[in-house]
Design a protein around this motif. Structure first.
Motif, PDB file in Angstrom:
ATOM      1  N   ALA A  24       8.444  -7.613  -4.640  1.00  0.00           N
ATOM      2  CA  ALA A  24       7.132  -7.867  -4.055  1.00  0.00           C
ATOM      3  C   ALA A  24       6.293  -8.722  -4.981  1.00  0.00           C
ATOM      4  O   ALA A  24       6.492  -8.735  -6.194  1.00  0.00           O
ATOM      5  CB  ALA A  24       6.418  -6.544  -3.790  1.00  0.00           C
ATOM      6  N   HIS A  26       1.882 -10.145  -4.757  1.00  0.00           N
ATOM      7  CA  HIS A  26       0.604  -9.627  -4.276  1.00  0.00           C
ATOM      8  C   HIS A  26       0.451  -9.742  -2.764  1.00  0.00           C
ATOM      9  O   HIS A  26      -0.277  -8.963  -2.150  1.00  0.00           O
ATOM     10  CB  HIS A  26      -0.529 -10.367  -4.984  1.00  0.00           C
ATOM     11  CG  HIS A  26      -1.877  -9.777  -4.746  1.00  0.00           C
ATOM     12  ND1 HIS A  26      -2.206  -8.492  -5.126  1.00  0.00           N
ATOM     13  CD2 HIS A  26      -2.974 -10.284  -4.149  1.00  0.00           C
ATOM     14  CE1 HIS A  26      -3.442  -8.248  -4.772  1.00  0.00           C
ATOM     15  NE2 HIS A  26      -3.942  -9.315  -4.181  1.00  0.00           N
ATOM     16  N   LYS A  27       1.145 -10.685  -2.129  1.00  0.00           N
ATOM     17  CA  LYS A  27       0.949 -10.953  -0.707  1.00  0.00           C
ATOM     18  C   LYS A  27       2.081 -10.464   0.195  1.00  0.00           C
ATOM     19  O   LYS A  27       1.844 -10.152   1.350  1.00  0.00           O
ATOM     20  CB  LYS A  27       0.790 -12.460  -0.465  1.00  0.00           C
ATOM     21  CG  LYS A  27      -0.224 -13.143  -1.346  1.00  0.00           C
ATOM     22  CD  LYS A  27      -1.625 -12.776  -0.981  1.00  0.00           C
ATOM     23  CE  LYS A  27      -2.593 -13.610  -1.824  1.00  0.00           C
ATOM     24  NZ  LYS A  27      -3.944 -13.194  -1.687  1.00  0.00           N
ATOM     25  N   PHE A  28       3.326 -10.425  -0.306  1.00  0.00           N
ATOM     26  CA  PHE A  28       4.482 -10.103   0.535  1.00  0.00           C
ATOM     27  C   PHE A  28       5.430  -9.138  -0.169  1.00  0.00           C
ATOM     28  O   PHE A  28       5.538  -9.131  -1.390  1.00  0.00           O
ATOM     29  CB  PHE A  28       5.273 -11.369   0.884  1.00  0.00           C
ATOM     30  CG  PHE A  28       4.501 -12.364   1.691  1.00  0.00           C
ATOM     31  CD1 PHE A  28       4.295 -12.167   3.045  1.00  0.00           C
ATOM     32  CD2 PHE A  28       3.966 -13.493   1.104  1.00  0.00           C
ATOM     33  CE1 PHE A  28       3.578 -13.079   3.795  1.00  0.00           C
ATOM     34  CE2 PHE A  28       3.238 -14.411   1.839  1.00  0.00           C
ATOM     35  CZ  PHE A  28       3.040 -14.205   3.189  1.00  0.00           C
ATOM     36  N   VAL A  29       6.146  -8.353   0.645  1.00  0.00           N
ATOM     37  CA  VAL A  29       7.241  -7.500   0.168  1.00  0.00           C
ATOM     38  C   VAL A  29       8.497  -7.982   0.882  1.00  0.00           C
ATOM     39  O   VAL A  29       8.475  -8.238   2.085  1.00  0.00           O
ATOM     40  CB  VAL A  29       6.995  -6.014   0.495  1.00  0.00           C
ATOM     41  CG1 VAL A  29       8.145  -5.157  -0.003  1.00  0.00           C
ATOM     42  CG2 VAL A  29       5.677  -5.544  -0.076  1.00  0.00           C
ATOM     43  N   LYS A  50      -3.396  -3.437   9.492  1.00  0.00           N
ATOM     44  CA  LYS A  50      -4.447  -3.599   8.488  1.00  0.00           C
ATOM     45  C   LYS A  50      -4.848  -5.066   8.349  1.00  0.00           C
ATOM     46  O   LYS A  50      -5.864  -5.373   7.749  1.00  0.00           O
ATOM     47  CB  LYS A  50      -3.990  -3.063   7.133  1.00  0.00           C
ATOM     48  CG  LYS A  50      -3.875  -1.557   7.099  1.00  0.00           C
ATOM     49  CD  LYS A  50      -3.507  -1.077   5.718  1.00  0.00           C
ATOM     50  CE  LYS A  50      -3.404   0.434   5.693  1.00  0.00           C
ATOM     51  NZ  LYS A  50      -3.071   0.935   4.362  1.00  0.00           N
ATOM     52  N   ARG A  86       1.387  -8.032   3.227  1.00  0.00           N
ATOM     53  CA  ARG A  86       0.391  -7.084   2.745  1.00  0.00           C
ATOM     54  C   ARG A  86      -0.989  -7.522   3.243  1.00  0.00           C
ATOM     55  O   ARG A  86      -1.183  -8.686   3.601  1.00  0.00           O
ATOM     56  CB  ARG A  86       0.419  -7.058   1.223  1.00  0.00           C
ATOM     57  CG  ARG A  86       1.654  -6.389   0.671  1.00  0.00           C
ATOM     58  CD  ARG A  86       1.594  -6.307  -0.816  1.00  0.00           C
ATOM     59  NE  ARG A  86       2.552  -5.327  -1.300  1.00  0.00           N
ATOM     60  CZ  ARG A  86       2.809  -5.137  -2.578  1.00  0.00           C
ATOM     61  NH1 ARG A  86       2.190  -5.851  -3.493  1.00  0.00           N
ATOM     62  NH2 ARG A  86       3.682  -4.231  -2.939  1.00  0.00           N
ATOM     63  N   PRO A  87      -1.958  -6.611   3.239  1.00  0.00           N
ATOM     64  CA  PRO A  87      -3.301  -6.981   3.719  1.00  0.00           C
ATOM     65  C   PRO A  87      -3.912  -8.171   2.983  1.00  0.00           C
ATOM     66  O   PRO A  87      -4.711  -8.909   3.549  1.00  0.00           O
ATOM     67  CB  PRO A  87      -4.124  -5.713   3.489  1.00  0.00           C
ATOM     68  CG  PRO A  87      -3.126  -4.613   3.589  1.00  0.00           C
ATOM     69  CD  PRO A  87      -1.853  -5.170   2.995  1.00  0.00           C
TER      70      PRO A  87
END
Length: 113
Positions: A24, A26-29, A50, A86-87
């Protein structure tokens, strides 16, 4: 992206999740599962509630698909992977989305040189 390039069924999503092979930023997993002998990669995209309303979620999914189409020749062939937004991925520009997604794919070693 054609249907043959997608992870569609809930059972297929769960099988990839259960491998516990994820990276991961900060933005995607990115979850991935090796599938030897597969002719091409398959991808599943998940954007949770979210991240804004349906308009924003679909907009982000389109940007993710476009980025994957642009890097398609470099992606490993024998793998199923999931991209989970991710949000923090909300309200990014296309350039930022591409940069962050390519970074996550590099962390997962899914891009071939």
């Amino acid at each position: 992206m054609r249907k043959s390039f997608r992870v569609k069924k809930e059972s297929e999503f769960q099988r990839v999740f259960e491998t516990h092979n994820s990276v991961a930023n900060h933005k995607f997993v990115i979850y991935q599962m090796e599938k030897p002998g597969q002719p091409h990669f398959r991808v599943g995209i998940s954007v949770g509630k979210k991240i804004g309303n349906a308009y924003h979620r679909n907009w982000l999914k389109r940007r993710i698909r476009q980025t994957l189409l642009e890097v398609k020749p470099q992606l490993k062939k024998d793998v199923d992977f999931l991209v989970i937004a991710r949000p923090a991925a909300d309200k990014m520009t296309m350039a930022q989305t591409k940069k962050q997604l390519v970074h996550a794919l590099q962390l997962a070693h899914l891009l071939e040189k």
